[in-house]
Each structure stands twice: as C-alpha cells, then as structure tokens.
Scaffold this motif. Structure first.
Motif, PDB file in Angstrom:
ATOM      1  N   ARG A 188       0.807  -1.209   0.000  1.00  0.00           N
ATOM      2  CA  ARG A 188       0.000   0.000   0.000  1.00  0.00           C
ATOM      3  C   ARG A 188       0.848   1.270   0.000  1.00  0.00           C
ATOM      4  O   ARG A 188       0.525   2.256  -0.659  1.00  0.00           O
ATOM      5  CB  ARG A 188      -0.930  -0.016   1.218  1.00  0.00           C
ATOM      6  CG  ARG A 188      -2.153   0.825   1.098  1.00  0.00           C
ATOM      7  CD  ARG A 188      -3.143   0.498   2.188  1.00  0.00           C
ATOM      8  NE  ARG A 188      -3.047   1.259   3.390  1.00  0.00           N
ATOM      9  CZ  ARG A 188      -3.040   2.578   3.477  1.00  0.00           C
ATOM     10  NH1 ARG A 188      -3.060   3.302   2.393  1.00  0.00           N
ATOM     11  NH2 ARG A 188      -2.986   3.186   4.623  1.00  0.00           N
ATOM     12  N   LEU A 189       1.974   1.231   0.736  1.00  0.00           N
ATOM     13  CA  LEU A 189       2.832   2.408   0.847  1.00  0.00           C
ATOM     14  C   LEU A 189       3.957   2.438  -0.187  1.00  0.00           C
ATOM     15  O   LEU A 189       4.689   3.418  -0.272  1.00  0.00           O
ATOM     16  CB  LEU A 189       3.440   2.477   2.262  1.00  0.00           C
ATOM     17  CG  LEU A 189       2.452   2.643   3.409  1.00  0.00           C
ATOM     18  CD1 LEU A 189       3.174   2.563   4.743  1.00  0.00           C
ATOM     19  CD2 LEU A 189       1.684   3.950   3.280  1.00  0.00           C
ATOM     20  N   GLY A 190       4.112   1.342  -0.937  1.00  0.00           N
ATOM     21  CA  GLY A 190       5.175   1.284  -1.946  1.00  0.00           C
ATOM     22  C   GLY A 190       6.570   1.179  -1.332  1.00  0.00           C
ATOM     23  O   GLY A 190       7.524   1.701  -1.868  1.00  0.00           O
ATOM     24  N   LEU A 191       6.671   0.466  -0.214  1.00  0.00           N
ATOM     25  CA  LEU A 191       7.950   0.323   0.478  1.00  0.00           C
ATOM     26  C   LEU A 191       8.649  -0.975   0.087  1.00  0.00           C
ATOM     27  O   LEU A 191       8.013  -1.992  -0.159  1.00  0.00           O
ATOM     28  CB  LEU A 191       7.744   0.323   2.002  1.00  0.00           C
ATOM     29  CG  LEU A 191       7.284   1.641   2.605  1.00  0.00           C
ATOM     30  CD1 LEU A 191       6.910   1.462   4.069  1.00  0.00           C
ATOM     31  CD2 LEU A 191       8.372   2.690   2.463  1.00  0.00           C
ATOM     32  N   VAL A 192       9.973  -0.932   0.090  1.00  0.00           N
ATOM     33  CA  VAL A 192      10.811  -2.095  -0.180  1.00  0.00           C
ATOM     34  C   VAL A 192      11.408  -2.565   1.151  1.00  0.00           C
ATOM     35  O   VAL A 192      12.021  -1.783   1.869  1.00  0.00           O
ATOM     36  CB  VAL A 192      11.960  -1.741  -1.150  1.00  0.00           C
ATOM     37  CG1 VAL A 192      12.881  -2.925  -1.355  1.00  0.00           C
ATOM     38  CG2 VAL A 192      11.386  -1.271  -2.482  1.00  0.00           C
ATOM     39  N   ARG A 193      11.208  -3.833   1.454  1.00  0.00           N
ATOM     40  CA  ARG A 193      11.746  -4.405   2.707  1.00  0.00           C
ATOM     41  C   ARG A 193      13.213  -4.731   2.522  1.00  0.00           C
ATOM     42  O   ARG A 193      13.610  -5.401   1.564  1.00  0.00           O
ATOM     43  CB  ARG A 193      10.957  -5.666   3.071  1.00  0.00           C
ATOM     44  CG  ARG A 193      11.425  -6.327   4.331  1.00  0.00           C
ATOM     45  CD  ARG A 193      10.507  -7.484   4.690  1.00  0.00           C
ATOM     46  NE  ARG A 193      11.225  -8.406   5.544  1.00  0.00           N
ATOM     47  CZ  ARG A 193      11.343  -9.703   5.315  1.00  0.00           C
ATOM     48  NH1 ARG A 193      10.793 -10.258   4.254  1.00  0.00           N
ATOM     49  NH2 ARG A 193      12.025 -10.463   6.140  1.00  0.00           N
ATOM     50  N   VAL A 194      14.030  -4.259   3.456  1.00  0.00           N
ATOM     51  CA  VAL A 194      15.473  -4.483   3.417  1.00  0.00           C
ATOM     52  C   VAL A 194      15.828  -5.410   4.565  1.00  0.00           C
ATOM     53  O   VAL A 194      15.422  -5.201   5.702  1.00  0.00           O
ATOM     54  CB  VAL A 194      16.236  -3.148   3.533  1.00  0.00           C
ATOM     55  CG1 VAL A 194      17.737  -3.372   3.579  1.00  0.00           C
ATOM     56  CG2 VAL A 194      15.850  -2.220   2.395  1.00  0.00           C
ATOM     57  N   GLY A 195      16.602  -6.452   4.263  1.00  0.00           N
ATOM     58  CA  GLY A 195      17.023  -7.420   5.277  1.00  0.00           C
ATOM     59  C   GLY A 195      18.286  -6.993   5.973  1.00  0.00           C
ATOM     60  O   GLY A 195      18.865  -5.952   5.711  1.00  0.00           O
TER      61      GLY A 195
END
Length: 195
Positions: A188-195
């Motif tokens: 929904r927010l257009g975020l990319v998850r970073v590990g």
C-alpha cells in the motif's frame, strides 16, 4: 546508495501464502479424520511450524520479498544503521563524514519526531532514511495483528515524511521479524523491505 532506485521489491501478492495455509490445514483435517490424532497432531504441529518459523528468520521471503543483497555490487557496500535517531547518531555521522561514506538510517518514528533537527542533519549530510516502525515494539513485533502492524509502519512513514518533507522508500522490520501482515502495508505504501 547509487543503484538503489532499481531495487524495488514491493510485494506484488501480499497474500500469496494464504492458499498454502488453507491447503495445509485441509490436509491436517483429512489425515486427522482418516488416521486419528496420532498422525493428525504431529502433522498439525509441523504445518503450523512451517508458517511460524519464517516470522523469525530476518531474510525469509515467505511473507514478503526482502532485499538482502545488492545485485552486481562490486566493491559497493550498503551501510545501514537501525533504531535511531539516538545519542550516538551525531558521532556516527561524524565517522561517516571522515570516511566519506553514506548510509541509510532506519529510524523509529517516535524518536524522529522527538529529534527532528537530528533527522534534518542526517539528510543534510547526504544520507538516506528508512522506516523502522513507529514505536519499535521489539518484544511483540512478531505477533502484531493487521491493525497494529499497519499503525506501526504507517505511523513511522507519516512521521518521517513530516520531519523530512519527503517519503521514504525503504523499510526494515523490527529485529528482522516479518509476519503475514507486513506485506499488505508495504504494498500500500510502496515500500521495499530491506534485510
């Protein structure tokens, strides 16, 4: 980070795990009905473990895509700093300046709102910001439901945008834990998850 713009891994299908959960529970019910609890119970425990273990694995892609490596990075390193801003942030900024290095600071929304001048200093020195939840509920992040998870991620997003004047595109889960309710908010927010 120079090629960060090409690394978008926004969740396209945040509920892709759901059919597997339903199918696994139907198999458990079938085995329990046909062979009794001696086979049904261990199968149920195993099937639940398959859906719980990925919550605690920081780079698991089971519930949401995660960016854990830079493609073709060469000798590029992506420095990331979590949990700020805090008392040590200025010292970290000075150290990065001495080495002409840039980093992404994954900030906690409440802490950013409490120290907006420090967030501005991070940006002024050429660093990037990332979302690291609004209140950093370390002990219970793994078990947050959909409403609480949305409040944590959206709250941080709104706080960082209010302080910095720009939306952030990176997100890192608290203690690396990601449950089924993270991906829909990231999408929904257009975020990319970073590990």
């Amino acid at each position: 980070m120079s090629n960060a713009g090409t690394l978008h891994r926004i969740p396209a299908r945040p509920w892709r795990w759901l059919p597997w959960l339903v199918a696994s529970q139907l198999v458990v019910i079938l085995v329990w009905a046909l062979d009794g609890w001696q086979w049904g119970l261990p199968l149920m425990v195993a099937s639940h473990a398959l859906f719980m273990v990925p919550v605690f694995l920081p780079n698991s892609r089971f519930y949401a895509p995660v960016l854990s490596r830079l493609p073709e990075a060469g000798n590029t390193v992506w420095l990331t700093i979590d949990d700020g801003p805090g008392p040590e942030t200025r010292a970290v900024l000075d150290l990065l300046d001495r080495h002409q290095a840039r980093a992404t600071f994954f900030l906690v929304g409440e802490r950013a709102l409490a120290q907006p001048e420090l967030v501005q200093e991070i940006l002024r020195r050429g660093h990037d910001l990332g979302n690291h939840s609004h209140s950093h509920p370390q002990a219970r992040f793994w078990r947050l439901g959909p409403v609480a998870m949305r409040a944590e991620i959206e709250g941080c997003q709104h706080a960082l945008q209010a302080v910095s004047g720009q939306p952030v595109r990176w997100y890192r889960s608290v203690v690396g834990m990601t449950n089924p309710f993270v991906a829909p908010v990231l999408q929904r927010l257009g975020l990319v998850r970073v590990g």
